[in-house]
Scaffold this active site. Structure first.
Site, mmCIF file in Angstrom:
data_model
loop_
_atom_site.group_PDB
_atom_site.id
_atom_site.type_symbol
_atom_site.label_atom_id
_atom_site.label_comp_id
_atom_site.label_asym_id
_atom_site.label_seq_id
_atom_site.Cartn_x
_atom_site.Cartn_y
_atom_site.Cartn_z
ATOM 1 N N ASP A 13 0.804 -1.226 0.000
ATOM 2 C CA ASP A 13 0.000 0.000 0.000
ATOM 3 C C ASP A 13 0.835 1.274 0.000
ATOM 4 O OD1 ASP A 13 -2.151 -1.764 0.173
ATOM 5 O OD2 ASP A 13 -2.164 -1.690 2.363
ATOM 6 N N LYS A 16 1.852 2.026 -5.075
ATOM 7 C CA LYS A 16 2.414 1.474 -6.319
ATOM 8 C C LYS A 16 1.484 1.743 -7.506
ATOM 9 C CE LYS A 16 2.368 -2.494 -4.309
ATOM 10 N NZ LYS A 16 2.052 -2.067 -2.935
ATOM 11 N N GLY A 40 -4.515 -4.498 -3.629
ATOM 12 C CA GLY A 40 -5.533 -3.485 -3.931
ATOM 13 C C GLY A 40 -4.803 -2.211 -4.305
ATOM 14 N N HIS A 41 -4.858 -1.844 -5.567
ATOM 15 C CA HIS A 41 -4.103 -0.694 -6.056
ATOM 16 C C HIS A 41 -5.074 0.416 -6.449
ATOM 17 C CE1 HIS A 41 -0.463 -3.488 -7.144
ATOM 18 N NE2 HIS A 41 -0.812 -3.535 -5.868
ATOM 19 N N THR A 42 -4.962 1.545 -5.793
ATOM 20 C CA THR A 42 -5.921 2.635 -5.978
ATOM 21 C C THR A 42 -5.405 3.639 -6.996
ATOM 22 O OG1 THR A 42 -6.362 2.389 -3.624
ATOM 23 C CG2 THR A 42 -7.324 4.316 -4.715
ATOM 24 N N GLN A 224 2.066 -5.998 -3.073
ATOM 25 C CA GLN A 224 2.565 -6.041 -1.686
ATOM 26 C C GLN A 224 3.827 -5.207 -1.515
ATOM 27 O OE1 GLN A 224 2.042 -9.865 -2.752
ATOM 28 N NE2 GLN A 224 -0.015 -9.089 -2.546
ATOM 29 N N THR A 305 -9.634 -5.002 1.918
ATOM 30 C CA THR A 305 -10.522 -5.479 2.987
ATOM 31 C C THR A 305 -11.173 -4.343 3.784
ATOM 32 O OG1 THR A 305 -8.631 -5.584 4.485
ATOM 33 C CG2 THR A 305 -9.203 -7.615 3.318
ATOM 34 N N GLY A 306 -10.729 -3.109 3.564
ATOM 35 C CA GLY A 306 -11.281 -1.984 4.309
ATOM 36 C C GLY A 306 -10.803 -1.896 5.755
HETATM 37 P P1 GDP Z 1 -0.766 0.222 -3.521
HETATM 38 O O1 GDP Z 1 -1.353 -1.050 -3.037
HETATM 39 O O2 GDP Z 1 0.717 0.304 -3.276
HETATM 40 O O3 GDP Z 1 -1.113 0.552 -4.939
HETATM 41 O O4 GDP Z 1 -1.393 1.378 -2.625
HETATM 42 P P2 GDP Z 1 -2.942 1.521 -2.191
HETATM 43 O O5 GDP Z 1 -3.700 2.033 -3.348
HETATM 44 O O6 GDP Z 1 -3.425 0.304 -1.512
HETATM 45 O O7 GDP Z 1 -2.799 2.613 -1.057
HETATM 46 C C1 GDP Z 1 -2.258 3.872 -1.305
HETATM 47 C C2 GDP Z 1 -3.309 4.922 -0.960
HETATM 48 O O8 GDP Z 1 -2.715 6.205 -0.951
HETATM 49 C C3 GDP Z 1 -4.424 5.013 -1.982
HETATM 50 O O9 GDP Z 1 -5.612 5.366 -1.307
HETATM 51 C C4 GDP Z 1 -3.993 6.149 -2.891
HETATM 52 O O10 GDP Z 1 -5.080 6.808 -3.540
HETATM 53 C C5 GDP Z 1 -3.352 7.061 -1.893
HETATM 54 N N1 GDP Z 1 -2.261 7.921 -2.382
HETATM 55 C C6 GDP Z 1 -1.276 7.621 -3.254
HETATM 56 N N2 GDP Z 1 -0.391 8.627 -3.324
HETATM 57 C C7 GDP Z 1 -0.839 9.591 -2.464
HETATM 58 C C8 GDP Z 1 -0.334 10.856 -2.039
HETATM 59 O O11 GDP Z 1 0.712 11.323 -2.463
HETATM 60 N N3 GDP Z 1 -1.076 11.518 -1.097
HETATM 61 C C9 GDP Z 1 -2.235 11.026 -0.585
HETATM 62 N N4 GDP Z 1 -2.870 11.749 0.346
HETATM 63 N N5 GDP Z 1 -2.731 9.836 -0.961
HETATM 64 C C10 GDP Z 1 -2.044 9.147 -1.881
HETATM 65 P P1 IMO Z 2 -0.844 -4.283 -2.187
HETATM 66 O O1 IMO Z 2 -0.413 -4.812 -3.526
HETATM 67 C C1 IMO Z 2 -1.013 -4.673 2.133
HETATM 68 C C2 IMO Z 2 -0.969 -8.707 3.808
HETATM 69 C C3 IMO Z 2 -2.245 -9.090 4.525
HETATM 70 C C4 IMO Z 2 -1.667 -10.013 5.591
HETATM 71 C C5 IMO Z 2 -0.562 -10.727 4.840
HETATM 72 C C6 IMO Z 2 -0.954 -12.104 4.303
HETATM 73 O O2 IMO Z 2 -2.149 -3.597 -2.199
HETATM 74 O O3 IMO Z 2 0.244 -3.471 -1.567
HETATM 75 P P2 IMO Z 2 -2.548 -12.839 2.310
HETATM 76 O O4 IMO Z 2 -3.991 -12.569 2.061
HETATM 77 O O5 IMO Z 2 -1.648 -12.332 1.241
HETATM 78 O O6 IMO Z 2 -2.254 -14.269 2.662
HETATM 79 O O7 IMO Z 2 -2.204 -12.022 3.663
HETATM 80 O O8 IMO Z 2 -0.199 -9.900 3.760
HETATM 81 N N1 IMO Z 2 -1.129 -8.231 2.412
HETATM 82 C C7 IMO Z 2 -1.107 -6.947 2.055
HETATM 83 N N2 IMO Z 2 -1.020 -5.840 2.805
HETATM 84 N N3 IMO Z 2 -1.066 -4.568 0.796
HETATM 85 C C8 IMO Z 2 -1.125 -5.674 0.016
HETATM 86 O O9 IMO Z 2 -1.068 -5.631 -1.328
HETATM 87 C C9 IMO Z 2 -1.191 -6.935 0.651
HETATM 88 N N4 IMO Z 2 -1.275 -8.224 0.212
HETATM 89 C C10 IMO Z 2 -1.224 -9.005 1.295
HETATM 90 O O10 IMO Z 2 -2.888 -7.975 5.070
HETATM 91 O O11 IMO Z 2 -1.080 -9.237 6.607
HETATM 92 MG MG MG Z 3 -2.838 -1.717 -1.736
#
Ligand code: GDP
Ligand code: IMO
Ligand code: MG
Length: 432
Positions: A13, A16, A40-42, A224, A305-306
């Site tokens: 998170d 990426k 989960g990539h936002t 991850q 998962t929220g």
């Molecule tokens: P990923 O799994 O690495 O793609 O990251 P996620 O999408 O799970 O979580 C990153 C969160 O940070 C998302 O809600 C993005 O929309 C948010 N985000 C990314 N870059 C920035 C930033 O520079 N500032 C803020 N406030 N939010 C960001």
């Molecule tokens: P992105 O790509 C954050 C974590 C889970 C748990 C552990 C094992 O969005 O960065 P699993 O379901 O993979 O067996 O769970 O890994 N986990 C992540 N945490 N971002 C992720 O992916 C994750 N993928 C798995 O929360 O702790």
């Molecule tokens: Mg994520």
């Protein structure tokens, strides 16, 4: 630019998805190479907010080819749902999204076993996403998997199911004291998924190799973060992806050679977060932790998962460790805007462990649990940075913070993001 890998340097998170969405402008192909819909990539763009779990973040550029490599485990219902969701919002997917015929399939017993396993572990539960990614990876390694090539072949699927399900049902009933699954209904449902997904299934390794030999560029989207990696992460509180989501796993998970990779972009958050259980030396359980979680347009709740993300100060010990293991050539530092609110910002520069100072990331769970962060205090800036687009225009303290992180990571910061939108980024040179 032949192939470039974009990886997470912390516990996932890091942002990426948003960095891939930005960097994809320069690539011909964007490919996922590991994990499954635990990711989960936002992405926030002109069409709105998207949470992608399987589809690569390049999908928003109509001219990019998007590949889901052999390294993934795929829940067909989730993939079909994601495709339908994108199409319903005006994103064209057909003819430019392809899934590897060698990727593994998450079958109904995998999420079930995920939940049962977590229950059996009790206090030692990992806090998985519950999507079945762990059990599907275990079956892949155990040679008990079903692959996309089987899913789209009705006869192959029938044979594979009738060979595997008695084994899986014996486990469910005798080991887990759970109810068995019905072969016929699974066959009907999964043969249906196979028929719907058949047009998307291809030899994606070949597509990537051919593109590279034409001189085109491939962006590999990690899932991850390195601290969740099976080999180098905070074992056993890690994820099970095979191949690894580390940069080194990218070649295996797409089917290209390591000599094709010219750069590795490490995505790091300006502080740490973690979802699920396991050690996190700089975790804050106080008001500052809540402030990190709740600030700004995208508060820290899991995209899959929220769940609320655990938050803490930047851990330079852990982050330097992952920058080296990934061979990071450029850093994208995200969510700097979240630090706008603090008068003082802490960075962990070492751990204190049993009276000694260490700056190496320990392997043992006991050591990681006991390690006390040794902090360096840096002055905050308390200015809204979300509208800033040039490094020189950041407050002096913010520039100093970025430079200090860069020094501690031992890799150059080439981009800072200050908001979730594609343009809320401050370039500091080329990422690759
Ligand atoms: P990923 O799994 O690495 O793609 O990251 P996620 O999408 O799970 O979580 C990153 C969160 O940070 C998302 O809600 C993005 O929309 C948010 N985000 C990314 N870059 C920035 C930033 O520079 N500032 C803020 N406030 N939010 C960001
Ligand atoms: P992105 O790509 C954050 C974590 C889970 C748990 C552990 C094992 O969005 O960065 P699993 O379901 O993979 O067996 O769970 O890994 N986990 C992540 N945490 N971002 C992720 O992916 C994750 N993928 C798995 O929360 O702790
Ligand atoms: Mg994520």
């Amino acid at each position: 630019m032949p192939a470039v890998v974009i990886v997470g340097g912390q516990w996932g998170d890091e942002g990426k998805g948003r960095i891939v969405d930005l960097a994809a402008a320069k690539a011909h192909i964007v490919a996922r190479y590991s994990a499954g819909n635990n990711a989960g990539h936002t992405i926030v763009n002109e069409l709105g907010k998207f949470s992608l779990h399987l589809v690569p973040a390049g999908i928003f550029y109509p001219d990019k080819l998007c590949l889901i490599g052999n390294g993934l485990v795929i829940d067909p219902a989730v993939l079909l749902g994601e495709i339908a969701g994108l199409e319903s919002r005006g994103v064209a997917v057909r003819g430019r999204l392809f899934v590897s015929d060698r990727a593994h399939v998450i079958m109904p017993w995998h999420p079930k076993l995920d939940a049962l396993d977590e229950g059996l572990r009790g206090r030692a539960a990992i806090g998985t996403t519950g999507r079945g990614v762990g059990p599907a990876s275990v079956d892949k390694v155990g040679r008990l998997g079903i692959r996309m090539a089987d899913l789209i072949d009705r006869q192959g699927l029938r044979e594979r199911l009738s060979a595997l399900l008695p084994y899986k049902n014996a486990m469910l009933e005798k080991l887990y004291d759970s109810s068995p699954l019905d072969e016929h209904s699974i066959y009907e449902q999964y043969a249906g998924y196979g028929a719907e997904l058949a047009p998307f299934v291809a030899d994606t390794a070949c597509l990537a190799q051919e593109a590279l030999s034409r001189g085109e560029s491939v962006l590999l989207e990690g899932a991850q973060g390195a601290l969740l990696d099976l080999d180098i992460g905070t074992y056993e509180y890690v994820t099970s992806s095979v191949p690894s989501s580390l940069a080194a796993g990218a070649c295996i998970g797409l089917g290209i050679g390591p000599t094709q990779v010219s750069a590795v972009v490490g995505v790091y958050k300006s502080y740490m977060t973690r979802v699920g259980n396991g050690p996190m030396p700089t975790e804050l359980t106080d008001e500052d932790g809540d402030r990190l979680r709740e600030h700004g347009p995208q508060p820290e709740y899991g995209a899959t998962t929220g769940r609320p993300r655990r938050c803490g100060w930047f851990d330079a010990v852990a982050s330097r460790y992952t920058a080296r293991i990934n061979g990071v050539t450029a850093v994208a530092l995200t969510r700097l805007d979240v630090l706008d609110q603090f008068a003082t910002i802490k960075v962990c520069k070492a751990y204190s462990l049993d009276g000694a100072m260490i700056d190496r990331f320990p392997a043992g769970l006991a050591a990681l649990t006991k390690a006390e962060p040794v902090y360096e205090d840096l002055p905050g800036w308390q200015v809204d940075t979300s509208g800033i687009r040039r490094f020189a225009n950041l407050p002096r303290e913010a520039r100093a913070y970025v430079r200090r992180i860069e020094e501690m990571l031992g890799a150059p910061v080439r981009l800072v993001s200050v908001g979730p939108q594609r343009d809320q980024a401050i370039p500091m040179g080329e990422l690759f």
